[in-house]
Scaffold this active site. Structure first.
Site, PDB file in Angstrom:
ATOM      1  NE  ARG A  97      -3.940   0.085   0.632  1.00 46.07           N
ATOM      2  CZ  ARG A  97      -4.982   0.416   1.406  1.00 46.07           C
ATOM      3  NH1 ARG A  97      -5.330  -0.352   2.418  1.00 46.07           N
ATOM      4  NH2 ARG A  97      -5.697   1.499   1.171  1.00 46.07           N
ATOM      5  CG  ASP A 248      -4.493   6.749   5.036  1.00 47.14           C
ATOM      6  OD1 ASP A 248      -4.450   5.547   5.264  1.00 47.14           O
ATOM      7  OD2 ASP A 248      -5.555   7.410   5.073  1.00 47.14           O
ATOM      8  CE  LYS A 259      -9.794   5.086   1.995  1.00 52.68           C
ATOM      9  NZ  LYS A 259      -8.997   4.312   0.992  1.00 52.68           N
TER      10      LYS A 259
HETATM   11  O1  MRU Z   1      -7.818   2.393   2.478  1.00 53.94           O
HETATM   12  P1  MRU Z   1      -7.938   2.289   3.958  1.00 53.94           P
HETATM   13  O2  MRU Z   1      -9.262   1.793   4.432  1.00 53.94           O
HETATM   14  O3  MRU Z   1      -6.768   1.539   4.567  1.00 53.94           O
HETATM   15  O4  MRU Z   1      -7.795   3.794   4.423  1.00 53.94           O
HETATM   16  C1  MRU Z   1      -7.971   4.199   5.738  1.00 53.94           C
HETATM   17  C2  MRU Z   1      -8.246   5.625   5.837  1.00 53.94           C
HETATM   18  O5  MRU Z   1      -8.000   6.402   4.952  1.00 53.94           O
HETATM   19  C3  MRU Z   1      -8.871   6.072   7.066  1.00 53.94           C
HETATM   20  O6  MRU Z   1      -9.685   7.150   6.799  1.00 53.94           O
HETATM   21  C4  MRU Z   1      -7.978   6.486   8.144  1.00 53.94           C
HETATM   22  O7  MRU Z   1      -8.145   7.753   8.494  1.00 53.94           O
HETATM   23  C5  MRU Z   1      -6.564   6.251   8.128  1.00 53.94           C
HETATM   24  S1  MRU Z   1      -6.339   4.945   9.196  1.00 53.94           S
HETATM   25  C6  MRU Z   1      -6.730   5.454  10.809  1.00 53.94           C
END
Ligand code: MRU
Length: 361
Positions: A97, A248, A259
């Site tokens: 990721r 993230d 996100k």
């Molecule tokens: O793609 P994901 O579900 O791993 O992304 C997670 C996020 O973007 C969450 O909104 C989050 O804020 C980060 S993890 C606490």
């Protein structure tokens, strides 16, 4: 035994997204691709298992990805403690990721510790370090929540009624090991008796809002599920007192990757004088970069996430429903960047900071 550990604090649903079994040298995770339709555990026994689980989003959320990847290194060292094996596992896990920096942070930390000892000691060293990273995640997120609770108490003093919080995606306990980042303050406020209500955005295309809803229901926190596009409208009508989201990756100047859709909430919040808070551990801050728009790689995910919708059919059987044909071109950026100027404060385990006042010490 595993189930008891998982169900410790919450009524019926696991409080922990991950349980390590040091004796058997594997980990058990909640498979988040099945939530909220089914609660299924998976056992991961090797670093390729871990890489698959992260890539497929069986484990997801920046902090949890980091912790799980650390266990991937520990499992790699259990199988083969050579330098080559360490490099292979490191490289293989790092590319799973790209946006969440906690992955690189956790891997750098555990690989450094592991490489520092001789091969016969590497498995034990890596397991110990992974367990430390896991324990720190719990403590860190609890502290984030305590600082967030101070903010919510202040809001409640200013407006002594139910506080309405809007959140996007799942920055909850399933995105971490426990507590969550954005939800930690919410859980602590609820436990302290502060009246609050959470607007939960669906968060297309993966619908992580379903996981947030699942968590809040379990914890007994009043909430309402919304489409992603409803947040701005509610803010215009004074029905949101604060936005709490996770992150993230955060640049040293306070730009926030989170996100996809987070940026639009921040714009609407600014236009309506609604405070916009980002809750994240300090390990989410990437001190090497300053400009979120040009320096953060945004993960482009599979078009199938838009083409197919997971849900239950009329017979309550789990199905992936097709809403678009394969030959329709789709774009699926997983994250966006909210510029620091739209962020009221970043809440870390060290306190809450205006985005331009972050400091590594
Ligand atoms: O793609 P994901 O579900 O791993 O992304 C997670 C996020 O973007 C969450 O909104 C989050 O804020 C980060 S993890 C606490």
């Amino acid at each position: 035994m595993l189930w008891n550990t998982l169900c410790m604090k919450f009524k019926t649903r696991p409080v922990r997204s991950l349980v390590a079994d040091q004796q058997h040298r594997h980990i058990n995770i909640v498979d988040q691709t099945m939530l909220p339709f089914a609660l299924e555990m998976r056992t991961l026994t090797s670093w390729p298992d871990v890489a698959e689980a992260i890539r497929a989003m069986r484990v997801r959320g920046a902090p949890l990805i980091g912790v799980t990847a650390a266990y991937g290194i520990a499992m790699a060292m259990t199988a083969d403690a050579t330098d080559d094996a360490l490099d292979r596992a490191h490289a293989g896990l790092l590319v799973t990721r790209p946006t969440a920096v906690n992955l690189a942070w956790a891997l750098t930390r555990i690989v450094r510790h592991t490489r520092a000892v001789e091969p016969p000691e590497r498995a034990d060293t890596a397991w110990a370090e992974a367990m430390k990273i896991e324990a720190e995640d719990v403590a860190t997120n609890h502290r984030i929540g305590t600082h967030g609770l101070d903010i919510l108490r202040t809001l409640h003093r200013q407006q002594p009624r139910t506080i309405n919080i809007l959140t996007h995606c799942n920055a909850g306990r399933l995105a971490c090991v426990e507590w969550g980042t954005a939800t930690s303050a919410i859980y602590q406020a609820h436990q302290a008796g502060l009246p609050l209500h959470v607007w939960v955005e669906e968060t297309r295309p993966r619908n992580q809002g379903l996981i947030t809803q699942w968590e809040l229901e379990d914890a007994g926190v009043p909430h309402t599920y919304l489409t992603d596009n409803a947040g701005g409208h509610l803010m215009q009508h004074g029905r949101v007192d604060a936005v709490f989201v996770g992150a993230d990756r955060i640049t040293r100047h306070g730009d926030v990757a989170n996100k996809i859709g987070t940026y639009l909430k921040a714009l609407a919040a600014k236009d309506n004088n609604v405070p916009f808070y980002v809750a994240a551990p300090a390990s989410t801050i990437d001190w090497t970069i300053s400009d979120g728009l040009t320096e953060i790689e945004i993960e482009e995910r599979s078009g199938d996430e838009l083409r197919l919708l997971r849900g239950l059919d009329r017979n309550r059987m789990l199905c992936d429903f097709r809403i678009l044909d394969d030959d329709v071109a789709v774009g699926n950026p997983g994250f966006d960047v909210t510029p620091a100027r739209l962020v009221t404060a970043i809440i870390t385990e060290h306190g809450s900071f205006e985005p331009d006042k972050l400091s590594p010490s």
